[in-house]
Write a protein that holds these residues in place. Structure first.
Motif, PDB file in Angstrom:
ATOM      1  N   GLU A 142      -6.590 -10.487  -1.867  1.00 18.45           N
ATOM      2  CA  GLU A 142      -7.499 -10.509  -0.716  1.00 18.45           C
ATOM      3  C   GLU A 142      -7.692  -9.084  -0.203  1.00 18.45           C
ATOM      4  OE1 GLU A 142      -4.859 -14.126  -0.892  1.00 18.45           O
ATOM      5  OE2 GLU A 142      -4.486 -11.979  -0.746  1.00 18.45           O
ATOM      6  N   PRO A 143      -8.896  -8.727   0.256  1.00 17.93           N
ATOM      7  CA  PRO A 143      -9.142  -7.355   0.720  1.00 17.93           C
ATOM      8  C   PRO A 143      -8.142  -6.875   1.765  1.00 17.93           C
ATOM      9  CG  PRO A 143     -11.216  -8.532   0.536  1.00 17.93           C
ATOM     10  CD  PRO A 143     -10.125  -9.541   0.279  1.00 17.93           C
ATOM     11  N   SER A 144      -7.746  -7.747   2.696  1.00 16.62           N
ATOM     12  CA  SER A 144      -6.789  -7.336   3.734  1.00 16.62           C
ATOM     13  C   SER A 144      -5.429  -7.018   3.118  1.00 16.62           C
ATOM     14  CB  SER A 144      -6.650  -8.423   4.802  1.00 16.62           C
ATOM     15  OG  SER A 144      -6.152  -9.629   4.233  1.00 16.62           O
ATOM     16  N   ASN A 145      -4.983  -7.836   2.160  1.00 19.45           N
ATOM     17  CA  ASN A 145      -3.698  -7.587   1.512  1.00 19.45           C
ATOM     18  C   ASN A 145      -3.765  -6.410   0.552  1.00 19.45           C
ATOM     19  OD1 ASN A 145      -2.098  -9.427   2.816  1.00 19.45           O
ATOM     20  ND2 ASN A 145      -2.352 -11.035   1.292  1.00 19.45           N
ATOM     21  N   GLU A 146      -4.926  -6.194  -0.070  1.00 18.29           N
ATOM     22  CA  GLU A 146      -5.084  -5.032  -0.940  1.00 18.29           C
ATOM     23  C   GLU A 146      -4.941  -3.744  -0.128  1.00 18.29           C
ATOM     24  OE1 GLU A 146      -8.047  -3.379  -4.452  1.00 18.29           O
ATOM     25  OE2 GLU A 146      -8.659  -5.079  -3.240  1.00 18.29           O
ATOM     26  N   ALA A 147      -5.580  -3.730   1.049  1.00 20.65           N
ATOM     27  CA  ALA A 147      -5.476  -2.557   1.921  1.00 20.65           C
ATOM     28  C   ALA A 147      -4.047  -2.393   2.441  1.00 20.65           C
ATOM     29  CB  ALA A 147      -6.451  -2.686   3.084  1.00 20.65           C
ATOM     30  N   PHE A 148      -3.406  -3.500   2.762  1.00 15.02           N
ATOM     31  CA  PHE A 148      -2.029  -3.460   3.252  1.00 15.02           C
ATOM     32  C   PHE A 148      -1.095  -2.931   2.169  1.00 15.02           C
ATOM     33  CE2 PHE A 148       1.940  -6.045   4.280  1.00 15.02           C
ATOM     34  CZ  PHE A 148       2.370  -5.177   5.258  1.00 15.02           C
ATOM     35  N   SER A 151      -1.574   0.759   1.750  1.00 21.23           N
ATOM     36  CA  SER A 151      -1.001   1.528   2.863  1.00 21.23           C
ATOM     37  C   SER A 151       0.523   1.566   2.770  1.00 21.23           C
ATOM     38  CB  SER A 151      -1.449   0.962   4.214  1.00 21.23           C
ATOM     39  OG  SER A 151      -0.759  -0.226   4.531  1.00 21.23           O
ATOM     40  N   ALA A 185      -3.556 -15.871   7.669  1.00 21.12           N
ATOM     41  CA  ALA A 185      -3.674 -14.421   7.430  1.00 21.12           C
ATOM     42  C   ALA A 185      -3.211 -14.028   6.030  1.00 21.12           C
ATOM     43  CB  ALA A 185      -2.919 -13.623   8.500  1.00 21.12           C
ATOM     44  N   ASN A 186      -3.501 -14.902   5.044  1.00 18.35           N
ATOM     45  CA  ASN A 186      -3.200 -14.613   3.630  1.00 18.35           C
ATOM     46  C   ASN A 186      -1.719 -14.382   3.363  1.00 18.35           C
ATOM     47  OD1 ASN A 186      -5.971 -14.713   2.849  1.00 18.35           O
ATOM     48  ND2 ASN A 186      -6.241 -12.671   3.721  1.00 18.35           N
ATOM     49  N   ASN A 187      -0.870 -15.065   4.114  1.00 15.14           N
ATOM     50  CA  ASN A 187       0.562 -15.054   3.861  1.00 15.14           C
ATOM     51  C   ASN A 187       0.973 -16.364   3.201  1.00 15.14           C
ATOM     52  OD1 ASN A 187       1.638 -12.491   5.050  1.00 15.14           O
ATOM     53  ND2 ASN A 187       0.587 -13.282   6.853  1.00 15.14           N
TER      54      ASN A 187
END
Length: 194
Positions: A142-148, A151, A185-187
């Motif tokens: 997922e884009p949010s997890n890819e960014a996480f 980081s 939240a994709n967890n």
């Protein structure tokens, strides 16, 4: 001094609901990587039949103790000093092991040690529960997890782990995979039984 995590505030109700479905009525639960101590209070309060044992590095104990003192829960133990790379588990025996949002910030060597320590502590039928974001082979992150994940790695952390690698590690330590629970939240919650 009490520390706060916004993520703890958001995810506690969902994790607690899942734990109630996974665990029995009573026992001893060891949380590895208790962090601020917020989860310890929330879950000890929500699982009154369980003795709740938080474990973490010494620098997190002040916050855990502050949350514990304020809550005044009889089933919440004082934190034990523990590093996943320690040669021995934090306690000899328990009925469940919980690890929330820890392995993606811990060194890579900590992940196999988590399963090793959990296997040593848990008797047959004991539960191991991991919560956090995970990667799945053959499935786009997922884009949010890819960014996480990016980081985390840029900051020197180990980053998100592949679900398939965790299952293989668990199998090697006598665990049977039970279920992958999708969380907000994709967890995910990953549940194994010894």
């Amino acid at each position: 001094m009490k520390r706060y995590s916004e993520a703890c505030i958001r995810n506690s109700p969902f994790i607690l609901e899942a734990l109630r479905g996974v665990l029995g009525e009573s026992g001893r639960l060891v949380e590895i990587g208790a962090g601020t101590g917020q989860h310890a209070v929330d879950f000890a309060r929500g699982l009154p039949g369980w003795t709740y044992q938080p474990c973490d590095l010494p620098e997190n104990h002040e916050s855990i103790l502050a949350w514990r003192e304020e809550a005044g829960l009889k089933n919440l133990e004082a934190p034990l000093e523990f590093n996943l790379l320690d040669p021995e588990p934090p306690v000899p025996t328990c009925d469940a092991v919980l690890c929330v949002n820890t392995i993606h910030i811990a060194p890579d060597a900590c992940t196999p040690k988590l399963f090793e320590h959990a296997s040593a502590m848990l008797a047959d039928g004991g539960n191991l529960v991991l919560y956090g974001p995970f990667k799945y082979r053959g499935k786009a992150l997922e884009p949010s997890n890819e960014a996480f994940d990016q980081s985390l790695r840029e900051r020197g952390f180990s980053g998100l782990k592949f679900f398939e690698d965790l299952v293989e590690l668990a199998n090697g330590h006598g665990f049977e995979f039970v279920k992958d629970y999708e969380m907000p939240a994709n967890n995910h919650i990953l549940h194994w039984r010894k």
